[in-house]
Structure formats: C-alpha cells, structure tokens
Motif scaffolding. Structure first.
Motif, PDB file in Angstrom:
ATOM      1  N   ARG A  89       0.856  -1.204   0.000  1.00 18.95           N
ATOM      2  CA  ARG A  89       0.000   0.000   0.000  1.00 18.95           C
ATOM      3  C   ARG A  89       0.880   1.239   0.000  1.00 18.95           C
ATOM      4  NH1 ARG A  89      -4.933  -1.033   4.316  1.00 18.95           N
ATOM      5  NH2 ARG A  89      -6.296  -2.181   2.889  1.00 18.95           N
ATOM      6  N   TYR A 100      -5.516   2.365  -1.184  1.00 23.02           N
ATOM      7  CA  TYR A 100      -6.634   1.427  -1.103  1.00 23.02           C
ATOM      8  C   TYR A 100      -7.048   0.875  -2.461  1.00 23.02           C
ATOM      9  CZ  TYR A 100      -6.794   2.563   3.745  1.00 23.02           C
ATOM     10  OH  TYR A 100      -6.450   2.704   5.059  1.00 23.02           O
ATOM     11  N   GLU A 103      -4.801  -4.694  -3.987  1.00 22.67           N
ATOM     12  CA  GLU A 103      -5.330  -5.944  -3.438  1.00 22.67           C
ATOM     13  C   GLU A 103      -4.224  -6.991  -3.461  1.00 22.67           C
ATOM     14  OE1 GLU A 103      -8.249  -6.417  -2.044  1.00 22.67           O
ATOM     15  OE2 GLU A 103      -8.213  -8.595  -1.798  1.00 22.67           O
ATOM     16  N   HIS A 139     -12.542  -1.540  -5.830  1.00 20.63           N
ATOM     17  CA  HIS A 139     -11.915  -0.710  -4.779  1.00 20.63           C
ATOM     18  C   HIS A 139     -12.073   0.760  -5.125  1.00 20.63           C
ATOM     19  CE1 HIS A 139     -10.541  -3.998  -2.599  1.00 20.63           C
ATOM     20  NE2 HIS A 139      -9.262  -4.023  -2.883  1.00 20.63           N
ATOM     21  N   GLU A 580      -7.807   3.935  10.508  1.00 21.95           N
ATOM     22  CA  GLU A 580      -8.110   2.936   9.499  1.00 21.95           C
ATOM     23  C   GLU A 580      -9.279   3.454   8.661  1.00 21.95           C
ATOM     24  OE1 GLU A 580      -6.346  -0.070   8.904  1.00 21.95           O
ATOM     25  OE2 GLU A 580      -7.607   0.285   7.155  1.00 21.95           O
ATOM     26  N   THR A 582     -11.100   1.845   6.537  1.00 19.08           N
ATOM     27  CA  THR A 582     -12.131   0.881   6.147  1.00 19.08           C
ATOM     28  C   THR A 582     -13.280   0.889   7.144  1.00 19.08           C
ATOM     29  OG1 THR A 582     -10.935  -0.844   7.324  1.00 19.08           O
ATOM     30  CG2 THR A 582     -10.445  -0.604   4.998  1.00 19.08           C
ATOM     31  N   HIS A 644     -14.208  -0.626   1.359  1.00 18.26           N
ATOM     32  CA  HIS A 644     -13.181  -1.621   1.031  1.00 18.26           C
ATOM     33  C   HIS A 644     -13.665  -3.053   1.222  1.00 18.26           C
ATOM     34  CE1 HIS A 644      -9.035  -1.870  -0.294  1.00 18.26           C
ATOM     35  NE2 HIS A 644      -8.826  -2.876   0.522  1.00 18.26           N
TER      36      HIS A 644
END
Lengths: 660, 142
Positions: A89, A100, A103, A139, A580, A582, A644
């Motif tokens: 990332r 983000y 993957e 995403h 975070e 997400t 996400h």
C-alpha cells in the motif's frame, strides 16, 4: 449471476505482480503460468512475475508501471496480506496511487506452502489472482485521516517490567499512570533473595527503581488499584481505574509502622507465601512502595465485628480512616503497556511430588523467602525448626510436561535452581545437595560459568525424572531414574524443592478480554509477531512486556520493557496516528433510519438523527467505527456498507472463486 | 472410484481464523487444495447473500470460520455470525440444499493445525455428500 453495478466511471487499468518469493512460491506454483493467465484477465494491462516483490527492485517494478502504464489498480500475488499489505500500500502511495486501490492475493501461506501438488497449487493460485483482479476493480479511493495521540501512557503491573517501562517513558517527561493491584509495587522480583548469575541481592537492585517510580514527577503511581474498564482506540483510550480503599489516609500516613506493630491480629502473609504471618493492617514487606499500610477487611476485627481499633488509637497522625471508600478514576491515555507478570505453576497439579501434603516439599519461590534475610525465618533455611541436611531439587515441575498441559520450557528454572543449590551450600556447607534434571539450559550471559561453578561446589546433578516422593519415618524418599547411570535410585531428603515453572496468571483471560488481545497456545499474551514484533499486539496501542508475554529472566524482561517504552515513545513523539479508512458509510438515499445499526454496534459508532433535509438517517462516527461489518449485515436496505469490504467487492470474489 | 473434487469456499476473519490459516501455512501443514479462502474483518461481516451466492455459483460447501466466543476482536461479531448461520441452515433446505454443506467453526489465532484439520475434514464430508444439487442446474444453463 447477479448484475453488479459498474464500479468505476474511469477506465480501470490493473497491474498484476506474481511473486516467486524465492522458491517459497515458485517451488510449487508455476508463477510464470499464473502471470500469463493474469495477462488475459479483464482490465489487466500488465502482468509480471518476479523473485521478491517486497524487495526494492520488486517495489520499483510496481512504481515504474504505475507511471508508465497509468495503472490505477495494483494486485500482488504473494505472501499473506497480513505480512505485506502495508508494504505494498505504501509503494502505491509513494507512486501517487491511493493505497486502497491495491489488493493482495495470498498464494503462499494459503497455497504454495500448504499444497504439495504443483498442478493443484497453480490452478488455485490462478483462481486467487482472478478473485483479486475482480475485487480490485471495485476498490475505491479512500481518504486517509489522522488524529492526534494523547501523550499519556498507562502501564498495568508494577513488577520490574512495569517499573522499567514506566521509568523509561517518564524520563522523557511524558506522564505515565502506573497501576498495580497489590498494596506495593515490586512484583515477584522483590520476593527473590538473590538473582542469577551475579548473586545480586534482588531487593538491593530493585528498591532504588521502586523508590524512583514512587517519586518520579512524571509517574502517577496507583497501587492497590485495578483497571476496571477500557474503551477507545490507539491514541485515545479512556480507562476506568478502581483505587481500592486502604482505610489509611495516604496524605497523613508517614509509614512509621506503629499500627502494624500494635495490631493484635495475625494472618498468613501472602508475600511470604503462607510461610510467615502479617497483621490485619499491614504493608506486605518493609520496603513497600508506597509505604502506606492497608487494612485487610476480611481479617480486621473492626470490620468483622466493630471491635478493636488499636491502630486508630496508636496512630499519632490520625491517618486511620475506617470510612474510606474505593475511588473510581478515569484517565485518558494514548497507549497501554501490559506488564502483568506470571503466576508460579501450581505444584499441587503434580500430586506425586507431595506438595501440600508434606511440609518439607516446597517450591522454588518459597525457598526464596526462606533464604531471604528479610523473610519469615530471617534467612535460616529450616522446616519446622529443623535445618535440612539432605536437600533434593527437582527441575521442570510444570514445564516441558504434556500431562499438565504445559509443553513449554520456563527458561529460568535451571538457573534459579543452580542459584538455590549454591545458596544452600553456602548456608549449610555440610548439606548433601542433589538436583534431578532433564536438560540444563544455561544460555544467558555468565550462566554457563555459574552452572560450572555450582557443580564444582559439589552439588550433584543427576539426570532423570522423579516419579514420586514418599514418606519414610520423618524423612522423604525421592524415587527417580538416573538415566546416565542407567539405574533406579531412591534418594533420602529432608527438604525437597520443586523448580516450578512460570505460568500465565490465573486471571489472564479476563485481562485479555478487557484489553482486546488474544492468548497464545500456552495461555500467555499473544504478540503481533513472535520474532519481529514480540511487544505489539493485534490491538493497536496495546503492548505487552515481561513474563505476561512468555517466561523470561530479569535481563530479558528489562530489555523488553524498555522496548515497549520505545514503541510508545515513537507514538507519542509522532503525535498522530492514521485512522483505518475501512469504516462504515451510509447511503442516505437507502437509509430508512430504522436504527438496527445503532442497536447492533458494540462501539456506538452509528447514530440515527435528522440530516440537513430533515430525514432520519444513520451517521457513523468514523473514529469509533472499527469496520467489523455487523451493521452492514443487519441493515435491511443495504444502506450501510463497509468501505473496502462492500458487497460488490466480496461478491466479486465469491463469483471468481466458485468458477471451476 | 469417486473422482468428485468438492469446491469449498471458506470465510476467515482477519484476527483469528485467517491468522490461524497463515500460521498453518508458515508451519507447512498440508491440507486439500479444494478450499478457497476469502478474508473478512470479522465472521460477523459475512452476509447470508455471500453464502447463498457461493452455493448458487456451484460451491459444494461453505465454511465460515471466526474467533472463539469471548475472543472476537470486535467483541461479539462472531456471535452474530453464529446466529445468522443458525437461521440460514434452517432455510437452505428450501432451496434443495443440505444443511450440512454450511459449516461454522471457531478457530483461534494460534490454531494453525486446527484450521488445516477442519478443511481436511470438511472436504472429506463433502466428498461423501456428493456434488451440490445446484451443479446440475448450472450445467443445464445455456
């Protein structure tokens, strides 16, 4: 299949990178075939394979492709995302791509390492890459938010580990709350007589640190206190602490000790492990920090039947206060260090050794109290008034023993037993000292030399497990097999010392639940990574130091405590932490304001209230939201979803993985 | 000889069962390749639609794994998953699906070997149950 909404309005350009990880993946998975397969997938513009994607040149491949091909999605098929998601990332971020939009497909821990058939492993790797490519399409750019970190720290446990961590942080002029449940700090180390291999007097090296911890301008010491509740998140924890009533006014008491001296009620001393007595009003040991006594309400005549009150009468400073109540305080901290230590293995779980049955079978820690000049026998080793002449030590009691469920080695027992044997020889020069052992582990600095020295002092080491101890007259007989001599022996003893191992505290499970951390297979606190991060835990902002993380000696404990302090200071010094991203989000058009999300959330993140248009909708406090997803499952309209981890993202993986 | 190789879709939570699976991998504990794992943050994140979609796509079995009760990183997400699965098992027979094809197993972070064993046992059970009744429907689709 369901019709998925088209996720992206701009053209999606994906780069796929299949890592060999040396031979870890490439030895089983045909990485070139997987890369070739990826090239044929929708939206994939470039697909490569490379030896080590996490290395500098590997990372450079991604960065260059992002620039050259205008990639707006990246998939790396390699190790577990738990290993390197953060790494890749960051690579994306450094190349100007939102982190983000990345993957990771786990084709190592969950593929090449667990399947031996190369064809099956390769087909599975292809499927996992296909799933990652389909998912990464959905995403979205996520905003990275930062919040400030509270510069205060909570240290739970006032043994050597907690004291060291607290001092290290306090020396940087940041505030530490040091909470200890016993009336005094000192932990188990203050119970020891000497420490191996130097034979330092334990109290002499520890009490200066204890005094400093008790008086340091940046340490708020809360002894005889316990943490009751923890809430919040890294950088912003709120902790409720119960300061138990001592029934002695700390501001007035000067530690003169008159109350304890005159108290007529004697109770078994916990500090001396029941081998001596204390009073109903007591400090656990003379060098206690804080040096303020505590009234044990279960044995105090005033609390039991309203009588006595001698302590109140003899206290010149009028410090006794029977009306004192527990006090609950709430503190705010940015990080928490757990230094809650260990319990000795309960030797009653090995009934064949007769602990609890025969008074002359004792544990190593009990021997420490007998050896200590400040102990219940003033340093004279005696049982029922008799000085032993035949002392037998048994190693590995409760360690390396599947029958009691402790497979691990407790690390310190070989050395502390050698130390004990030396101390016995010093105090009782004509005693016969025998040690029954399985293996001797003397790996620390100076330890091998100490072990040799003890052997030269005519301490007899016999290799073999003890099968039982039985009584013969007023002596004990220790029955064992000497495996080096190949014979069964019966050794007479008038004192048997069991080298009990270090076990997790009895209430370790409750502590773990309170701080949201997990146990390892032996019941100790689980570290984030056993080699590379033995101090952090899965919960950000909570660190574990000392024996609560696993058995270790004092040098290792002190080192780990300082390491914990360093981690916390890094957090405090940076002063901010990344949230975070997400978290849950609400589509207000679909939201009916039913409140199911608010009901079901453990962290009180969603709240239903009127929006600008006057409609009842749910709003999520992103600082509180942990991104668990239960609200999304509970939502009847699908209005709330987890960034996400949206339905589209997960369903796209399901579809990709069921394909044969 | 039964050549049927079941397709098993597993959901594993980031903090416990997915970590356990990784640990099993680091320890090189072998298990059948029939399983495909999807990482979720919590077993409570598993929506019934994911499970039904898996069966609809031809999965022969779905295994949901998560933290043991009391250990959930999000306190009670696993208990919500348990309730959801209990209810889902009661209704899947309406679709012609045997309830045994849907499994729930609590696996703690350090239990790599349990993860591997669970997958192996589930694959064995699915081999005995045979292919999912949906597979014929999919094969029949144009």
């Amino acid at each position: 299949m369901y019709n998925r909404r088209r996720g992206s309005t701009t053209e999606v350009k994906t780069g796929v990178y299949v890592c060999h990880c040396g031979l870890n993946i490439a030895g089983t998975v045909d990485v070139k075939k997987v890369a070739e397969y990826a090239r044929g997938l929708d939206w994939v513009v470039v697909a490569r394979d490379y030896e080590f994607m996490c290395s500098d040149p590997g990372q450079a491949l991604i960065k260059n492709d992002i620039k050259e091909f205008g990639l707006n999605r990246v998939v790396v098929a390699s190790c577990s995302p738990r290993m390197h998601e953060a790494t890749f990332r960051r690579v994306c971020q450094e190349a100007g791509l939102n982190p983000y939009l990345f993957e990771q497909a786990n084709i190592r821990e969950q593929c090449s390492w667990v399947h031996s058939d190369k064809h099956e492993a390769t087909e599975k790797a292809k499927a996992l890459v296909r799933a990652a490519v389909r998912r990464v399409y959905y995403h979205e750019l996520l905003e990275i938010k930062e919040i400030p970190v509270n510069p205060n720290t909570l240290v739970v446990g006032g043994g050597i580990a907690g004291i060291q961590a607290a001092l290290d942080i306090a020396d940087s002029e940041h505030k530490v709350y040091l909470v200890e449940r016993e009336p005094s700090i000192g932990g188990h180390m203050i119970q020891l007589d000497t420490t191996f291999p130097t034979l330092d007097c334990s109290e002499c090296i520890l009490t200066p640190k204890m005094t400093l911890a008790g008086s340091h301008p940046y340490i708020e010491l809360m002894a005889y206190s316990e943490v009751e509740e923890v809430s919040g998140y890294i950088g912003n924890y709120k902790v409720k602490i119960r300061k138990r009533a001592r029934y002695v006014d700390a501001d007035k008491c000067n530690g003169c000790g008159m109350c304890q001296e005159k108290c007529p009620w004697k109770v078994d001393s916990e500090f001396n492990l029941g081998l001596g007595k204390r009073k109903a009003i007591y400090t656990p040991f003379p060098q206690a920090v804080p040096n303020i006594p505590v009234i044990d309400t279960e044995h105090c005549a005033y609390f039991l039947k309203g009588a006595c009150r001698v302590c109140e009468r003899v206290c010149e400073l009028k410090a006794i206060n029977f009306e004192q109540k527990d006090e609950i305080v709430e503190v705010e901290v940015g990080a928490i260090i757990l230094a809650t230590g260990y319990d000795s293995f309960d030797a009653r779980l090995k009934p064949e050794y007769g602990y609890g049955l025969y008074p002359n079978v004792i544990t190593g820690l009990e021997l420490e109290r007998l050896l200590s000049a400040a102990g219940p026998t003033q340093g004279v080793v005696q049982i029922n008034g008799k000085v032993p002449k035949n002392v037998v030590f048994i190693q590995c009691v409760g360690s390396r023993d599947k029958t009691v469920g402790n497979e691990y080695c407790s690390r310190v027992c070989c050395m502390y037993t050698a130390k004990h044997a030396h101390s016995i020889k010093e105090k009782i020069p004509d005693a016969k000292v025998t040690i029954f052992y399985m293996d001797i582990r003397a790996f620390g600095k100076g330890c091998e030399q100490f072990y040799e020295r003890v052997q030269k002092e005519r301490v007899l080491y016999r290799r073999g497990s003890v099968s039982e101890i039985y009584k013969k007259g007023d002596k004990l007989v220790v029955r064992a097999e000497d495996t080096l001599q190949g014979e069964l022996i019966e050794e007479e003893a008038d004192l048997v010392v069991l080298a009990v191992g270090l076990a997790p505290r009895k209430d370790a499970n409750e502590v773990m639940r309170m701080f949201n951390i997990s146990p390892d297979l032996d019941g100790f606190f689980l570290e984030r990574h056993i080699k590379l991060d033995p101090i952090a835990t899965a919960t950000e902002g909570v660190f574990i130091v000392g024996c609560c993380q696993g058995p270790k000696d004092i040098p290792d404990t002190v080192a780990q405590a300082s390491a914990g302090a360093a981690k916390v200071l890094a957090l405090i010094s940076k002063g901010r932490v990344t949230l975070e991203a997400t978290t849950a989000k609400v589509n207000e058009t679909l939201c009916q304001g039913c409140g199911r999300c608010e009901e079901i959330c453990e962290f009180h993140a969603p709240k239903v209230c009127r929006n600008e248009a006057g409609l009842l909708v749910s709003t999520v406090n992103e600082a509180l939201c942990k991104g668990c997803g239960v609200c999304a499952v509970a939502c009847p309209t699908g209005a709330i979803s987890i960034r996400h981890f949206t339905r589209d993202e997960i369903l796209s993986m399901v579809d990709a993985l069921v394909e044969v | 000889m039964n050549e049927f190789e079941p397709r098993l879709i597993a959901f594993a939570c980031n903090w416990c069962s997915y970590a356990a699976s990784d640990l099993g991998g680091t320890s090189r504990i072998q298990y059948p390749a029939n399983v495909r794992i999807i990482r979720v943050m919590c077993s409570g994140m598993v929506d019934p639609i994911y499970i039904l979609s898996a069966f609809e796509g031809g999965a022969d079995g779905v295994l949901v794994t998560g933290c043991k009760p009391g250990d959930c990183h999000y306190i009670s997400g696993n208990l919500k998953a348990e309730e959801m699965i209990r209810r889902l098992k009661e209704v899947v027979h309406i679709l012609g699906l045997e309830g045994e094809r849907l499994k729930l197993k609590w696996i703690s972070t350090s239990e790599g070997i349990i993860f591997a064993r669970t997958v192996a046992e589930t694959v064995d059970e699915l081999k005995k149950l045979g292919p999912s009744p949906f597979r014929k429907e999919i094969a029949a689709c144009p």
